[in-house]
Design an enzyme around this catalytic site. Structure first.
Site, mmCIF file in Angstrom:
data_model
loop_
_atom_site.group_PDB
_atom_site.id
_atom_site.type_symbol
_atom_site.label_atom_id
_atom_site.label_comp_id
_atom_site.label_asym_id
_atom_site.label_seq_id
_atom_site.Cartn_x
_atom_site.Cartn_y
_atom_site.Cartn_z
ATOM 1 N N ASP A 46 -71.130 -8.141 1.839
ATOM 2 C CA ASP A 46 -71.359 -9.284 1.399
ATOM 3 C C ASP A 46 -71.913 -10.541 2.133
ATOM 4 O OD1 ASP A 46 -69.383 -9.844 3.424
ATOM 5 O OD2 ASP A 46 -68.136 -10.955 2.438
ATOM 6 N N ASP A 85 -68.443 -4.067 -0.088
ATOM 7 C CA ASP A 85 -67.463 -5.100 0.351
ATOM 8 C C ASP A 85 -66.168 -5.753 0.242
ATOM 9 O OD1 ASP A 85 -67.545 -5.024 2.750
ATOM 10 O OD2 ASP A 85 -69.582 -6.570 2.742
ATOM 11 N N LYS A 115 -65.176 -2.134 1.782
ATOM 12 C CA LYS A 115 -64.547 -2.263 3.433
ATOM 13 C C LYS A 115 -63.963 -3.331 2.929
ATOM 14 C CE LYS A 115 -68.166 -4.266 6.036
ATOM 15 N NZ LYS A 115 -68.143 -5.080 6.070
ATOM 16 N N GLU A 184 -67.944 -5.680 14.795
ATOM 17 C CA GLU A 184 -69.219 -6.367 14.851
ATOM 18 C C GLU A 184 -68.856 -7.661 15.992
ATOM 19 O OE1 GLU A 184 -69.905 -8.289 11.190
ATOM 20 O OE2 GLU A 184 -71.159 -9.702 11.731
HETATM 21 O O1 KIV Z 1 -71.614 -7.901 4.616
HETATM 22 C C1 KIV Z 1 -72.418 -6.991 5.821
HETATM 23 O O2 KIV Z 1 -73.628 -6.915 5.321
HETATM 24 C C2 KIV Z 1 -71.639 -6.326 6.991
HETATM 25 C C3 KIV Z 1 -72.317 -5.868 8.132
HETATM 26 C C4 KIV Z 1 -73.119 -6.692 8.277
HETATM 27 C C5 KIV Z 1 -71.154 -5.074 8.699
HETATM 28 O O3 KIV Z 1 -69.738 -6.646 6.700
#
Ligand code: KIV
Length: 267
Positions: A46, A85, A115, A184
């Site tokens: 995201d 995401d 995720k 993270e």
């Molecule tokens: O949204 C994203 O790109 C992420 C990564 C930076 C882990 O969650």
């Protein structure tokens, strides 16, 4: 490697001590390059809200936007594991919402896993999505969807209490059945401890070198996105300068009448 990477490959890589590579991508052209260059996994993060859409956080991103970008990436992908995401508020309100939105994302876009940010606070949603046979990657530490609650994009787990909570969340997520966890923006010693305590792989971003794999935003590591460059980003190229120079040359050549030449012209 010419073999399709799956969530099972992630576990195998950790067991073998082989580091896992992950990059974001949001469109067909970039995903084709990233996939053919041999990355293990592509994340339709995201972060597209900031990188593609110019928002100052990931919060405005919708389920339909994740689906749109994932479809573009899936068309280009060869062997990488595709993880999408779940955006802000697509899983927070209820377990039903979480399953329906995770199902919609995988069903409509071709994502192979989702995720989800958070630990104990969203554990029931994560369990329900896994029960629906959708693999889930966890995400702990500086979870960008919590930017307002954190008071900014701030490194997490610096104090003992916060570090303990992140470790406990990681153990809960593993028990719930996530296949991997993104760590993270946390100090390296904490990421090391978590990576050693878990049997599932950890994928770090701003979490040091002891994670089982690494993930970066592709536009960051290619030096395309220079609005701000976090400390944890290594720029492997300076595409900003390369693209700027190319565009300037094009503008000059069109204005001077040097482009198009004979060889670019149909007779
Ligand atoms: O949204 C994203 O790109 C992420 C990564 C930076 C882990 O969650």
């Amino acid at each position: 490697m010419n073999q399709k990477i799956t969530v099972k490959s992630f576990q195998q890589f950790k067991n073998e001590g082989r580091k896992i590579t992950m990059l974001t991508a949001y469109d067909y052209s970039m995903a084709k390059i990233v996939s053919e260059a041999g990355v293990d996994s592509i994340l339709i993060g995201d972060s597209l809200g900031m990188i593609m859409q110019g928002h100052n956080s990931t919060l405005p991103v919708t389920v339909d936007e994740i689906i749109y970008h994932t479809k573009c990436v899936v068309r280009a992908n060869k062997n990488a594991l595709i993880v999408s995401d779940m955006p802000f508020l697509s899983y927070h309100v209820s377990v039903e919402d979480a399953v329906r939105n995770a199902g919609k994302i995988t069903k409509e876009s071709g994502a192979e896993a989702v995720k989800i940010e958070g630990g104990k606070n969203v554990i029931n949603q994560i369990k329900a999505v896994i029960d629906a046979q959708i693999p889930v990657m966890g995400h702990l530490g500086l979870t960008p969807q919590s930017v307002n609650a954190f008071g900014g994009f701030k490194v997490q787990g610096r104090d003992t209490e916060n570090a303990k909570r992140i470790l406990e969340d990681a153990l809960e997520l593993e028990k719930a059945g996530v296949f991997a966890i993104t760590l993270e923006g946390i100090p390296e010693p904490l990421a090391k401890e978590i990576s050693e305590k878990l049997t599932i792989p950890t994928i770090g971003i701003g979490a040091g070198k002891h994670c089982d794999g690494q993930v970066l935003v592709v536009n960051d590591m290619l030096g395309m996105f220079n609005d701000f460059v976090p400390k944890f980003v290594k720029q492997y190229a300076d595409l900003n300068t390369i693209i700027t120079d190319a565009v300037k040359s094009y503008v000059n050549e069109v204005q001077n009448g040097d482009f198009p030449e004979e060889k670019h012209t149909y007779k």
